[in-house]
Structures are given as C-alpha cells and as structure tokens.
Design a protein around this motif. Sequence first.
Motif, mmCIF file in Angstrom:
data_model
loop_
_atom_site.group_PDB
_atom_site.id
_atom_site.type_symbol
_atom_site.label_atom_id
_atom_site.label_comp_id
_atom_site.label_asym_id
_atom_site.label_seq_id
_atom_site.Cartn_x
_atom_site.Cartn_y
_atom_site.Cartn_z
ATOM 1 N N LYS A 1 0.592 -1.240 -0.071
ATOM 2 C CA LYS A 1 -0.191 0.264 -0.182
ATOM 3 C C LYS A 1 0.957 1.085 -0.151
ATOM 4 O O LYS A 1 1.853 1.283 0.488
ATOM 5 N N GLY A 2 0.216 2.550 -0.742
ATOM 6 C CA GLY A 2 1.399 3.837 -0.607
ATOM 7 C C GLY A 2 1.183 3.944 -1.828
ATOM 8 O O GLY A 2 1.192 3.553 -2.929
ATOM 9 N N TYR A 3 2.740 5.199 -1.258
ATOM 10 C CA TYR A 3 2.949 5.561 -2.640
ATOM 11 C C TYR A 3 3.869 4.109 -3.596
ATOM 12 O O TYR A 3 5.353 4.479 -2.889
ATOM 13 N N ARG A 4 4.208 3.679 -4.350
ATOM 14 C CA ARG A 4 4.864 2.883 -4.602
ATOM 15 C C ARG A 4 4.855 2.058 -5.938
ATOM 16 O O ARG A 4 3.234 2.709 -6.391
ATOM 17 N N THR B 1 1.348 17.432 -2.148
ATOM 18 C CA THR B 1 1.923 15.733 -1.749
ATOM 19 C C THR B 1 1.997 15.164 -2.491
ATOM 20 O O THR B 1 1.536 14.459 -3.556
ATOM 21 N N PHE B 2 2.504 13.986 -2.434
ATOM 22 C CA PHE B 2 2.967 13.013 -2.938
ATOM 23 C C PHE B 2 2.072 12.019 -3.349
ATOM 24 O O PHE B 2 1.764 11.600 -3.793
ATOM 25 N N GLY B 3 0.745 11.862 -1.840
ATOM 26 C CA GLY B 3 0.082 11.469 -1.852
ATOM 27 C C GLY B 3 -0.872 12.526 -2.991
ATOM 28 O O GLY B 3 -2.126 11.560 -3.890
ATOM 29 N N PRO C 1 2.321 8.936 -14.077
ATOM 30 C CA PRO C 1 3.078 7.961 -13.350
ATOM 31 C C PRO C 1 4.054 7.902 -11.915
ATOM 32 O O PRO C 1 3.905 9.035 -11.355
ATOM 33 N N ALA C 2 4.805 7.403 -11.365
ATOM 34 C CA ALA C 2 5.981 7.416 -10.686
ATOM 35 C C ALA C 2 6.522 8.346 -10.399
ATOM 36 O O ALA C 2 7.163 8.018 -11.287
ATOM 37 N N ILE C 3 6.940 9.466 -9.360
ATOM 38 C CA ILE C 3 7.627 10.295 -9.281
ATOM 39 C C ILE C 3 8.550 9.725 -8.285
ATOM 40 O O ILE C 3 8.047 10.446 -7.494
ATOM 41 N N CYS D 1 9.684 3.601 8.938
ATOM 42 C CA CYS D 1 8.358 3.713 9.706
ATOM 43 C C CYS D 1 7.794 4.943 9.553
ATOM 44 O O CYS D 1 7.541 5.653 10.400
ATOM 45 N N SER D 2 7.597 5.372 8.524
ATOM 46 C CA SER D 2 7.320 7.074 8.181
ATOM 47 C C SER D 2 6.036 7.145 6.888
ATOM 48 O O SER D 2 6.635 5.600 5.411
ATOM 49 N N ASP D 3 5.312 7.912 6.253
ATOM 50 C CA ASP D 3 4.569 8.485 5.654
ATOM 51 C C ASP D 3 4.491 9.335 4.387
ATOM 52 O O ASP D 3 4.588 10.326 4.537
ATOM 53 N N VAL D 4 5.345 8.937 3.494
ATOM 54 C CA VAL D 4 5.982 9.387 1.647
ATOM 55 C C VAL D 4 4.731 10.141 1.624
ATOM 56 O O VAL D 4 4.294 11.367 0.882
#
Length: 478
Positions: free
Chosen positions: A54-57, A190-192, A200-202, A226-229
């Motif tokens: 999950k998340g910014y991948r 934000t990256f979100g 595309p992913a940056i 352990c952080s949220d980008v």
Amino acid sequence: MFSKLLFEEFRFIQPSGILRSLRLITVLIFGFIFATGCAHNTANRAIDQYSPGKGYRLMNMGVPGNSDSLFLVLTFSGGGTRAASLSYGLLEELARTEIIIDGRKRRLLDEVDLISGVSGGSFTAAYYGLFGDRIFDDFEKKFLKKNIQRGLLARALLYPPNWFRLFSSYYGTSDMAAEYYDKYVFDGGTFGDIAARGGPAIFVLSTDMTEGTTFPFNQEMFDVICSDVSAFKVAKATAASSAVPIALSPIILRNHAGTCGYTPEWVDEVLKEHQVTTRRFHQAMHVKPYLEPDRKRYIHLVDGGVADNLGLRLTIDRITQMGDAWSSLKYVGLEKTRKIVFIAVNAETAVDTSQDMKGSSLPFTRILKSITSTPMSKYNFETLELVRSSFPRWADEISKGRCSDENYNHDKGSCGDIEFYLAEVAFHSIPDESERRWFQALPTSFKLPDETVDKLKDIAGRLLRESSEFQQLLGDLK
C-alpha cells in the motif's frame, strides 16, 4: 541588512523603553525558533503499522490504459534550470511522438511509468507528476522562465519572520526554499496528490549526507524509517534534492525505524552470509544504519547529485536488493513486460580546465566547483556503462524466470522475449563543436534568460530524435 533594520527601530526608542523593546524582540526570536523547530522535526509523519503493498509505490501508480508490454523510465539529471529545461523539452517531444501499441494510437508520453528526478531535474519531474499536461501551460512561467534565485533571496531578506528563523538550528536555508517552492511552484502538493492524479510514479532523489547514498522519496524507503511519504510535501523533497552542500542547508528527517513492525528480512539474510565482495552485501550495509534509530536518529539530506546525478542507479540498487531482475518485475506486477526503456537526460557541463593555465592559488569557489563537477562527470559515464552492461544479465534473469523450459530463447513472441533500450539526451551528443560548447558552458543556477530556456527545450527534442537507440525503439514498436 538585519543589523541595519534593528538600528532603524532603536533610533526612535526612548531609553526607558529600550528594556521593554529588547524583551519583546527576545520573546519574538525564541517564539519563532520554538515554532519552526517543532514544525521542522515533524516534517515526515510516523506510521503505526507497516502496510505492505500500500501507499506511494510504483506498483500502485500508472497512467490508465497504458500498455503492460512496455515499461518506460525517464531519468532527469541535476543541473539547475538548465536540467529542468532540458527535461521539459524531452516531455514535449514525447508528447509529440505517437506510437501504436496494443492496436491503439497513443502518445509515447502516456506510456511513461516512472520518472526519477535529481536536483534541477526533480522540479520538472515533480511538477508533471502533480499536474500532468498542465505543465505545458504554466511551468515555464512558474519556474523555467522565472528568476527563482531572486525569489529565494527576497524571501530571506524581505520576509521578516525569516530574519529570526534563520538563526535557529532547527530551520535552514533549504527549509526556507521549500516554503517558497510549496507556495509559488507546487501549490502545496504532496506525494499523495501525485498518486491521486493517476500518472507515472515520480521518485525525487536526494543524498544521505552521512552515508553518501541515494535517498529516494518513495514508500519503500519510508517503510525503513516507519514513515508515510504520501503526506510529505513535494516541495520539501525537491528542496532536499537540490540542497547543494555548503550553499544550502540539509533537509532533516526523523528516523522512526522500529516503531511500525517493519523489518527488511533480506538485509539480515545478506549480512549473515557475509559475502563482502558482492554488491548486494554493500546494499544491505547501506540500509542497516537506518534500522538502528538509537545511532541514527535523524537523516540529513542534501543534493541528489552527490550520490547519483543521473538518477539511474536507483534501478540498479533496487534490482540488487530484490536479488534479480525477474523478482523486481514480479514485485511491481510487470511480468508481461517485453520492452524496458530508459531515457536519460544528462545536463552535465564540460569540465573547466582553465585553472590548468594558472600557477597561482585558486579561490575556494573554484576549488569547490572542480572537486564536485569533475568526479560527477566521470561518475555519470560509469553509471551509463554499468546500466548498459547489465542488460544481458537482466534479460537472462527475466527469461529464466518467465520460461518454464530451461531451453528458452529471446525470439519475439516467445516467453523469453525481452528487450532493453537506453537513450541519452546529453550535450556531448551535439555534433557541432561550437554549439556543443555553448550548451556545456551554461551555468548551474536557477536563473536563465528566456531565449536560453527555449534553446534547451529545442535541443532536447532534437537530441532524442537523433538518438539511434530511440529510433530503434520506434522501429521495433511498429
């Protein structure tokens, strides 16, 4: 400037009021220091629980409808506005280039899966990630043809809160730059927000000042601390990526490792094997310090070009960590990929040899420029050669993984069908010597004349069209 302003304030104060004024100024100074110190230390938000997948991948990103058979990576190098303009010109050319893939006509730009950006190149990458084709409407006005250096200087001298904050050990010039970029370039993105747009992913790349290694702004790296980008400001990341040592302060992150249940098992496995001559062992040694927050509580990030000015080594490092190229493709869900394409923007300048004609001592700025630019130029060439030389091995790893029969081949349409391409957009490819020297002499700054920006955009498109690797790709896609 600061002392002059204080003098003007005190000139009209009666002696009986001086003490009260000093107290007020002291309270204001410490108030600003306290406020910015707190904000600075919480720049990266901690997560309570690691969430795999999950998340910014990369696996969660992508333009809707783009082909699974083509994996297209753009890498934008450092080099201030020079690099940002060259990268922008490449995007323009890809938007003009039409291909037919899976029976559909599409812009090649819509097939881009990943863009990595370093320093100046990170601004173009991040802006496209946030706003897509809007970049062609307003990026020149907001960044390329704007005197960013003057804007930063004005923020330091004409914005009163910064007179106090810049005295704080918790607030530096890069923090100030991030605020400027956030307000005037990236609109608070934000990256979100990049993920939500569906492009595309940056991956914005910086350098861990202590380790000397690339620190990418993606969830895989943020899992380790352990952080949220996703909640991280894009402006803060580009400020880190362009934080030239000495000239600009590092961007500082808090290491929350060990608080979210994440442990990269591959690191322990590789370190136990203790095969110190392997690249994978050294990759594990680079990750290990982040897992020890008692010894590495904070992460100091500087210009991404210090570790990799092309942004290409991230791919090599990731494949090394995963073990092989096939495992890497499976991890991001690209098992059907048949063509893997890298287009690298290389905005490096020529090495200045003028000091070789001088017998006198050189100024500090000249020495600093030499010890940073010369090794970077040599390192860029080695990076490109390392990527090219890895293609045959990666192709074999993918073919072996995808084919159940060991007697595979690379014939088109077979299970072993996989091709790699690397096209470079670089000044050293310009055939005319006088034109080549003109571009290579452009300064590394965040201020260029409008006509120079236009020339950089044009030369990017021309160099891509003249690339034999790019023409081979277009021919193979037909």
